[in-house]
Write an enzyme that holds these catalytic residues in place. Structure first.
Site, short mmCIF file in Angstrom:
data_model
loop_
_atom_site.label_atom_id
_atom_site.label_comp_id
_atom_site.label_asym_id
_atom_site.label_seq_id
_atom_site.Cartn_x
_atom_site.Cartn_y
_atom_site.Cartn_z
N GLU A 26 39.92 47.26 27.39
CA GLU A 26 41.07 47.38 28.29
C GLU A 26 42.37 47.05 27.57
O GLU A 26 43.38 47.74 27.76
CB GLU A 26 40.87 46.46 29.51
N HIS A 28 43.52 42.33 38.94
CA HIS A 28 42.35 42.75 38.17
C HIS A 28 42.18 41.80 37.00
O HIS A 28 43.16 41.35 36.41
CB HIS A 28 42.54 44.17 37.63
N TYR A 59 39.12 52.52 35.15
CA TYR A 59 38.03 52.22 36.11
C TYR A 59 36.87 53.21 35.95
O TYR A 59 36.15 53.46 36.91
CB TYR A 59 38.58 52.29 37.54
N ASN A 98 43.27 43.99 46.85
CA ASN A 98 42.95 42.63 46.37
C ASN A 98 43.83 42.17 45.21
O ASN A 98 43.46 41.30 44.43
CB ASN A 98 41.46 42.49 46.08
N LYS A 109 48.10 44.27 40.59
CA LYS A 109 48.02 45.62 41.15
C LYS A 109 49.28 45.93 41.98
O LYS A 109 50.08 45.02 42.27
CB LYS A 109 46.74 45.73 41.98
N ARG A 156 38.40 35.36 35.58
CA ARG A 156 37.68 35.89 36.76
C ARG A 156 37.55 34.82 37.83
O ARG A 156 37.67 35.10 39.02
CB ARG A 156 36.28 36.36 36.36
#
Ligand code: RTP
Ligand code: MG
Length: 388
Positions: A128, A117, A51, A114, A11, A87
């Site tokens: 995605e 992604h 999103y 954070n 990000k 993840r």
């Protein structure tokens, strides 16, 4: 060994804070294979699509603002359990809960900053990856250290777990089709009712349509020429609802062998050409555009109602409309199961009776709501300015 792909993004805060190398290094060191990578500044619209499942959250506007703070690094990584392991490597969404050793646990503090992604399921990963990359940006190559990373090395470089393209012209066995359960809730715009003005009408004249060649799957028999047909109507201002609709019809055409085409209800050739050049979605059906909106107007006149876009139309071999599926109000996440279109097209192709939801119970008395002008929708500046 399943060759799974996941979409990982650094990000804007990760980029600005000089953490690109650190994050990429972890995926490399883990043993995953890099399939695609770019530093990019996505539009607000693109991020809202990415999103879109969080649209209703209070933090959504802040999230989009955060994601627009600067460029991001978009990546595709491949390997065994890449989605789930990706993840785990990222850590919990809120860095306060992320364990040390994870990217978020080691490198950030605030949930609204954070730094990375990762796709949360194989299905989201496929969606995605398709949103962020064109097919030709995904690199197929053999990882030289595969035998040192995996005990059971891949036998062949098979395609990854993208939606499978089934054998052409195979009509689904009736047993594979769920039973049609008529929709019983309140009026639902994704459900076609038996009083839909399209049903039973003949296809209007479409001879003014102009083909937009793509270099593949450009042959079209034409509606009413002895073959059942499925058309998808869409327009540039609806792009994120249109793309999944075009892809769905492409997949049905490949699986069921039904004659299909896309009708781009934009009246400028440059828009149609731009759609082909930008290749924004998998369009494996012949494509036409509508100079002067003659076909759009002919459909509106036949329906005595505006054409809702995107829509699927199913025509029998004589050109009579047997089903219309409104897809308006959909976003990238098509709910074809709710629409029951899947049931209808399979029943139609197999020559079985179509299901019915009964009448809508909605009065079509224009005097109540005032007449809806099709031109109002298409002629707005916003629509004219929309680009692919
Ligand atoms: P991501 O999609 O970015 O990988 O994150 P995730 O799956 O772990 O979490 P998700 O629920 O999808 O949330 C997406 C991003 O929204 C921001 N967020 N802020 N203020 C808040 O309560 C809040 N909750 C989520 C985070 O940047 C999160 O990564
Ligand atoms: Mg998420």
């Amino acid at each position: 060994m399943p060759r799974e792909r996941t979409f990982i993004m650094i990000k804007p805060d990760g980029v600005q804070r000089g953490l690109i190398g650190n994050i990429i290094g972890r995926f490399e060191a883990k043993g995953f294979k890099l399939v695609a990578l770019k530093l990019t500044s996505p539009s607000k619209e693109h991020l809202e699509t990415h999103y879109e499942d969080l649209k209703s959250k209070k933090f959504f506007p802040g999230l989009i603002e955060y994601m627009l703070m600067g460029p991001v690094v978009a990546m595709v990584w491949e390997g065994m359990n890449a989605v789930k392991t990706g993840r785990v490597m990222l850590g919990a969404t809120n860095p306060a809960d992320s364990l040390p050793g994870t990217i978020r646990g080691d490198l950030c503090i605030d949930v609204g900053r954070n730094i990375c992604h990762g796709s949360d399921s194989v299905e989201s990963a496929n969606k995605e990856i398709a949103l962020w990359f064109n097919d030709d940006e995904l690199n197929n190559y053999k990882h030289h250290s595969e035998a040192f990373v995996y005990e059971n090395v891949l036998k062949e470089e098979a395609a990854p777990a993208l939606p499978a393209a089934p054998a052409p012209a195979a009509v689904a066995a009736p047993s594979a089709v769920k039973e049609f359960a008529p929709y019983e809730g309140e009026y639902e715009e994704l459900v076609t009712y038996s009083d839909d003005p399209s049903l039973g009408k003949k296809c209007p004249d479409m001879s003014t349509l102009v083909a937009v060649p793509k270099g593949h799957h450009d042959e079209f028999v034409g509606v009413g020429n002895g073959k059942p047909t499925c058309l998808v109507m869409f327009a540039k201002y609806l792009k994120y609802e249109a793309f999944p609709a075009v892809e769905a019809v492409s997949a049905y055409a490949a699986e069921l062998g039904i004659d299909s085409a896309g009708l781009l209800l934009d009246n400028k050739e440059k828009d149609a050409k731009r759609f082909v050049e930008k290749n924004p979605c998998k369009c494996d059906i012949p494509l036409f555009f509508d100079p002067g909106w003659k076909v759009k107007d002919a459909f509106s006149a036949m329906l005595n109602d505006p054409v809702t876009l995107p829509s699927f139309y199913l025509f029998d071999k004589d050109g009579t409309i047997v089903w219309r599926q409104a897809l308006s109000g959909m976003t990238g996440n098509m709910k074809l199961d709710k629409s029951q279109f899947d049931y209808q097209i399979r029943a139609f192709v197999a020559g079985n009776p179509l299901g019915s939801h009964g009448p809508s119970g909605i009065s079509r008395d224009d005097s109540v709501a005032g007449p809806v002008s099709q031109e109002d929708v298409f002629a707005t500046q916003e629509v004219a300015d929309a680009v692919w």
